[in-house]
Design an enzyme around this catalytic site. Structure first.
Site, PDB file in Angstrom:
ATOM      1  CG  HIS A   1     -33.282   9.641  49.902  1.00 28.86           C
ATOM      2  ND1 HIS A   1     -32.980  10.677  49.064  1.00 28.86           N
ATOM      3  CD2 HIS A   1     -32.324   9.629  50.876  1.00 28.86           C
ATOM      4  CE1 HIS A   1     -31.890  11.289  49.509  1.00 28.86           C
ATOM      5  NE2 HIS A   1     -31.471  10.678  50.602  1.00 28.86           N
TER       6      HIS A   1
ATOM      7  N   GLY B   1     -35.711  12.056  53.399  1.00 31.04           N
ATOM      8  CA  GLY B   1     -36.412  12.096  54.668  1.00 31.04           C
ATOM      9  C   GLY B   1     -36.926  10.732  55.109  1.00 31.04           C
TER      10      GLY B   1
ATOM     11  CD  GLU C   1     -31.463   6.039  54.563  1.00 29.98           C
ATOM     12  OE1 GLU C   1     -30.435   6.394  55.156  1.00 29.98           O
ATOM     13  OE2 GLU C   1     -32.225   6.840  53.980  1.00 29.98           O
TER      14      GLU C   1
ATOM     15  CG  ASP D   1     -28.408  20.392  53.886  1.00 26.71           C
ATOM     16  OD1 ASP D   1     -28.000  19.247  53.613  1.00 26.71           O
ATOM     17  OD2 ASP D   1     -29.601  20.724  53.808  1.00 26.71           O
TER      18      ASP D   1
ATOM     19  CG  HIS E   1     -26.922   9.795  48.396  1.00 30.17           C
ATOM     20  ND1 HIS E   1     -28.134   9.278  48.000  1.00 30.17           N
ATOM     21  CD2 HIS E   1     -27.141  10.330  49.621  1.00 30.17           C
ATOM     22  CE1 HIS E   1     -29.037   9.477  48.957  1.00 30.17           C
ATOM     23  NE2 HIS E   1     -28.449  10.119  49.958  1.00 30.17           N
TER      24      HIS E   1
ATOM     25  CG  HIS F   1     -28.007  14.687  52.126  1.00 34.43           C
ATOM     26  ND1 HIS F   1     -29.277  15.127  51.807  1.00 34.43           N
ATOM     27  CD2 HIS F   1     -28.009  13.346  51.914  1.00 34.43           C
ATOM     28  CE1 HIS F   1     -30.030  14.100  51.438  1.00 34.43           C
ATOM     29  NE2 HIS F   1     -29.275  13.000  51.494  1.00 34.43           N
TER      30      HIS F   1
ATOM     31  CG  ASP G   1     -26.318  10.000  53.181  1.00 33.89           C
ATOM     32  OD1 ASP G   1     -26.766  11.148  53.046  1.00 33.89           O
ATOM     33  OD2 ASP G   1     -27.053   9.033  53.421  1.00 33.89           O
TER      34      ASP G   1
END
Length: 326
Positions: free
Chosen positions: A188, A161, A191, A14, A10, A12, A269
């Site tokens: 996802h 998101g 959360e 970017d 997991h 991200h 993450d």
């Protein structure tokens, strides 16, 4: 404690850039401005406020040079974490504000991922639709994942998101496209919303793995279902604390979920925004829960079993992990 080889699912891509990477793309950024604009506060008050804070990273990734810089920077970070397998995810539709089209964005990232493989790092790429996307945008992302997926370099689909603010229903058609094609996917959940979010994706999508999913701990029956169905949770401890999903590392449910028999791995993450590494995460878990090498090794093996790799590669990676943690 000396750590062995790692598996990170997991991640991200970017929002992971280091100061060096950011400064190479924007020479006006120094250490102080990087801390102020690219690293998040110790606490966000909500997932929505966090998502609004990622714009500085994404703005720099609207060109081929930016995307290649981010991927090469992340490769260096993963090497420092003794990574054996890593899965970089991002939302390609977030990177088309310049001259690039979505497919070009993905192809650039895939080219860099192939360079990771040549450099000895097993990897996959995950394309994210975002909860606020329209059905059309979500389907576009899913189709990119299915068209560009190969056995040698898996391309998976994800939904990320604000799960508390936007419904799953908008994205069911996209998941159906991926499932009909036999493509890999994660999602996802659990959360910013509670166990009902985890239960919903289990009922609607039957995933092999879930991004986060830690709020399942609030429902013992749901925890038992995760164990029974062999669903893997991609846990991101420091990020969960930063986003106020849990109050502190000592209260993070990763230890309780693992003790209950849930398959669960460790990930960062958002290395840039959270200012962490996988090595940092493991040290924090050692301090919080007294985990020893055997527990940490188990987390890598749990993640490997859920990784998007071929079975021969999984077998080879398993041997390397066991040897490195022995």
């Amino acid at each position: 404690m000396r750590f062995g080889g790692t598996v990170e699912l997991h991640l991200h891509m970017d929002i992971c850039m280091s100061l060096d990477a950011v400064a190479s793309l924007d020479p006006g950024v120094d250490a102080d401005s990087y801390r102020r604009h690219f690293v998040g506060p110790e606490r966000f008050d909500s997932l929505a406020s966090f998502l609004a804070s990622t714009a500085c990273h994404v703005e720099l990734l609207q060109t081929e040079r930016g995307l290649r810089t981010a991927m090469r920077d992340l490769r260096a970070q993963l090497a420092a974490d003794h990574a054996l397998h890593a899965e970089a995810r991002f939302a390609p539709l977030q990177h088309i504000e310049g001259d690039l089209r979505a497919r070009e964005v993905v192809e650039i990232v895939l080219e860099e991922a192939r360079a990771w493989q040549l450099d000895g790092l097993s990897c996959a790429v995950i394309l994210c639709a975002l909860r606020h996307y329209s059905e059309v945008e979500s389907i576009e992302t899913a189709r990119l994942a299915t068209v560009l997926h190969t056995e040698d370099l898996p391309v998976a689909f994800d939904l990320a998101g604000d799960e508390a603010g936007y419904p799953l229903a908008t994205h069911l058609a996209a998941f159906e496209i991926v499932r009909d094609a036999g493509g890999p996917f994660t999602v996802h959940a659990g959360e910013s919303r509670g166990p009902e979010s985890v239960r919903q994706v289990l009922d609607c999508l039957r995933p092999r793995r879930i991004g986060h999913g830690i709020r399942a701990v609030e429902d013992p029956d749901l925890v038992a279902r995760l164990v029974r169905e062999g669903v893997h949770l991609e846990a991101c401890p420091s990020c969960n604390v930063q986003l106020s999903v849990v109050a502190s590392m000592a209260e993070h449910p990763i230890d309780a979920l693992a003790a209950a028999g849930v398959s669960i791995g460790i990930s960062t993450d958002q290395r840039g925004v959270t200012d962490t590494t996988l090595t940092d995460e493991m040290r924090l878990l050692v301090d919080a829960f007294g985990w020893d090498r055997s527990v940490l090794a188990r987390r890598q093996l749990d993640a490997l079993e859920a990784a998007f790799v071929t079975e021969p590669k999984r077998d080879a990676l398993r041997r390397r992990i066991v040897a490195s943690w022995a």
